[in-house]
Design an enzyme around this catalytic site. Structure first.
Site, PDB file in Angstrom:
ATOM      1  CB  SER A 313      -0.957  -0.057   1.199  1.00 40.68           C
ATOM      2  OG  SER A 313      -2.031   0.804   1.035  1.00 40.68           O
ATOM      3  CE  LYS A 337      -5.298  -1.998   0.684  1.00 43.89           C
ATOM      4  NZ  LYS A 337      -5.453  -0.577   0.312  1.00 43.89           N
ATOM      5  CD  GLN A 341      -8.997   0.252   0.555  1.00 41.45           C
ATOM      6  OE1 GLN A 341      -7.862   0.468   0.985  1.00 41.45           O
ATOM      7  NE2 GLN A 341      -9.201  -0.284  -0.634  1.00 41.45           N
TER       8      GLN A 341
END
Length: 481
Positions: A313, A337, A341
Site C-alpha cells: 500500500s 495493493k 479506502q
C-alpha cells in the site's frame, strides 16, 4: 417494537446516501490502506443508479418476510447490519467492509499512542485471513509470523466465513492474555499453532541511525507504518541525519503494511522534484488527480529503498515513486495493493470502509496484485524463511523429512555446520546438534527434542533481528556508492 416497512426502507436508503455522499473523515484502521484527502473523494450521488427507495422494495420485502415468518425473534439492528454486510460482501473486495460502533472504537486506537494485540497487519487474500506483515518488536514478530501466513483459527475457533474485522476482533485482546493462532504457511504441508501473549503495540513508526563504512556515513531510516505523525517524525529525523553530514540514505519499508496516504505524500515531498507527480489518484469516474511537491531538485546524496513481500500500500507508493524518479529499489517484489479506502460515516457511530479509488505511480502504472519489482533483486538467506518445528518424537540419526531439513537450515544460519540441508539426519548433523546443545548448556545428546528445536528457533529469530546477516541491507548500502 418492530419497525414498519416504510421505516426500514428509509433507514437503509439513508445509510446508502450517507455512505456514498457524506462523512468523509479519514480514519486510520488496522487493516486500511492509504486514504485519500477529503477533497479527493467523489461525494456526488447519481439519483438514477439504483439507490432510490423504489429499487429498495425487494430489500424491504425480505425484511418483512423475515420479521413475520422467522421462527425466532430478530432484532432490527441485526437485520440492518446484515443487509449492509451483505451489500459489501457482494463487492468481492477484501478492503471494503462494515465497522459497527464497537469495531470503530477498537480500530480508532490505531491513531493513538498504542493499542493492545499481537501486532500484525492482516488482509483478506483469496478469502483467507492473511498476514501482510508483523509489526516491528511485536509479539507476532517475536513468534516468527511472516508475510503470507494464513490464519485458520484463533483459540480453536475457525475464522472461515468471517469478514476481516470479525477475524481481527478474535485476534486482538487485552495485554497479558494469551492467544493461539493456527497458521498455514506456504511450503509446509500441515498447519501449526503459534502461541503469543498480547501486549501494548506502540505506534512508533520511524527509526533512524548512521552507519559508517569505508569512511562513508550512511543514514538508515526504517518506516514501520504510515500512521498519524509519521511524516513529522521522518522529517525531523532526516534533518538530524543531514546535519550529521550523511553521504547517502537508505529508506527501509520492508514489512511496512501501509497506512495514511497524506503521511507518505508528505515524506515523498522531500525527494520527488516538482516536475514529476509523486502519486496519481484515479476515482471511480476515471478522473485522475496528480500530486506534486515544491522541491526544485533531488537530494545531493544517493538514496536506495528497501522492500519485500510485506511492503504494501503506502509503502509501495513510496517505493515506486522513488524507483521511477531514478533511485534504486532493493529487495524482493512487494505485496501489490493499489487501492484507496475511506471509512464513511453511517450516522450512528458505525462506518462503511469502502474502496473509493486506485492510486497510480508517477508514470501512471497500477501495481495492484502485481507489486513493485525491485531494480536490484536480493533474497535473504534460506534460514530467514524456516518454519517452526513441532515434534511428537525426537529427531535423531538416520531420520529424514522436512523437519530435519528445517533443523539443518536453522543450524546453518546460526553458524553450525550440519553438512547438508536436504533433510537427511547424518553424522555431521548430529555433531552440529551436539555443538549447539553444548553452547546452550543443555544435555548433549545429538537428538533434536521439542526443547532443542524451540531454542534453535528462538536463537535464530534473535540472530535475524540483529541484522548481522541482512543481505538486502548490505546490498542497499553497496549500491549507493
Amino acid at each position: 417494537m418492530k419497525l414498519q416497512k416504510q421505516h426500514i426502507v428509509i433507514l437503509l436508503f439513508a445509510a446508502l446516501i450517507l455512505a456514498f455522499a457524506g462523512g468523509f473523515t479519514g480514519v486510520k484502521l488496522a487493516q486500511s490502506g492509504p486514504e485519500p484527502a477529503e477533497d479527493e473523494a467523489d461525494g456526488q450521488t447519481n439519483q438514477d443508479n439504483g439507490k432510490s427507495p423504489k429499487q429498495m422494495e425487494k430489500v424491504s420485502r425480505a425484511y418483512d418476510i423475515i420479521q413475520e415468518n422467522y421462527l425466532q425473534d430478530v432484532k432490527d439492528k441485526q437485520l440492518i447490519d446484515g443487509a449492509i454486510k451483505g451489500m459489501l460482501s457482494s463487492l468481492d473486495d477484501p478492503y471494503s467492509s462494515y465497522l459497527d460502533e464497537e469495531m470503530m472504537k477498537k480500530f480508532n486506537q490505531q491513531i493513538e499512542s498504542s493499542f493492545e494485540g499481537i501486532g500484525a497487519e492482516v488482509s483478506m487474500v483469496d478469502g483467507k485471513v492473511t498476514i501482510v506483515s508483523p509489526i516491528k518488536d511485536s509479539p507476532a514478530e517475536e513468534a516468527g509470523l511472516r508475510p503470507n501466513d494464513q490464519i485458520l483459527s484463533v483459540n480453536g475457533e475457525s475464522v472461515s466465513g468471517l469478514n476481516l474485522q470479525e477475524a481481527v476482533q478474535k485476534i486482538r485482546g487485552k495485554k497479558g492474555t494469551e492467544v493461539v493462532i493456527e497458521v498455514q504457511r506456504d511450503g509446509v504441508s500441515e498447519p501449526f499453532d503459534v502461541t503469543m501473549e498480547r501486549d501494548d503495540i506502540p505506534v512508533e513508526t520511524v527509526y533512524s541511525n548512521v552507519k559508517t563504512i569505508d569512511g562513508k556515513k550512511t543514514g538508515i531510516m526504517e518506516i514501520t507504518s504510515f500512521s498519524d505523525k509519521t511524516s513529522d517524525h521522518f522529517s525531523k529525523q532526516l534533518k538530524k541525519l543531514e546535519n550529521k553530514g550523511i553521504d547517502g540514505l537508505v529508506i527501509d519499508v520492508r514489512g511496512n503494511p501501509g497506512g495514511i496516504l497524506t503521511e507518505v505524500e508528505d515524506i515523498l515531498k522531500n525527494f520527488i522534484p516538482k516536475d514529476t507527480p509523486y502519486v496519481q489518484i484515479e476515482n471511480s469516474n476515471g478522473k485522475i488527480s496528480k500530486s506534486y511537491s515544491n522541491l526544485d531538485e533531488k537530494k545531493p546524496y544517493p538514496i536506495s529503498v528497501l522492500i519485500n513481500q510485506g511492503s504494501a500500500s503506502a509503502s509501495e507508493i513510496l517505493a515506486v515513486a522513488m524507483k521511477e524518479t531514478g533511485y534504486d529499489v532493493v529487495g524482493t517484489k512487494s505485496f501489490g495493493k493499489g487501492t484507496v479506502q475511506r471509512a464513511l460515516s453511517l450516522g450512528d457511530g458505525s462506518r462503511v470502509k469502502l474502496t473509493l479509488a486506485k492510486w497510480l505511480s508517477p508514470n501512471g502504472t497500477w501495481i495492484h496484485e502485481k507489486g513493485v519489482k525491485p531494480t536490484v533483486k536480493v533474497k535473504q538467506p534460506p534460514y530467514y524463511f524456516t518454519n517452526p518445528v513441532e515434534l511428537k518424537e525426537p529427531l535423531t540419526f538416520n531420520d529424514t523429512g522436512d523437519d530435519v531439513k528445517t533443523i539443518q537450515t536453522m543450524l546453518n544460519g546460526l553458524g553450525y555446520e550440519p553438512g547438508r540441508t536436504d533433510g537427511y539426519f547424518n553424522h555431521d548433523t548430529e555433531a552440529a546438534v551436539k555443538a549447539f546443545q553444548m553452547d546452550q548448556d543443555m544435555e548433549v545428546t545429538g537428538k533434536v527434542t521439542d526443547k532443542t528445536a524451540g531454542l534453535l528457533e528462538t536463537k535464530l529469530v534473535k540472530h535475524i533481528r540483529s541484522g548481522d546477516d541482512d543481505k538486502q541491507m548490505d546490498k542497499a548500502l553497496n549500491v549507493l556508492y
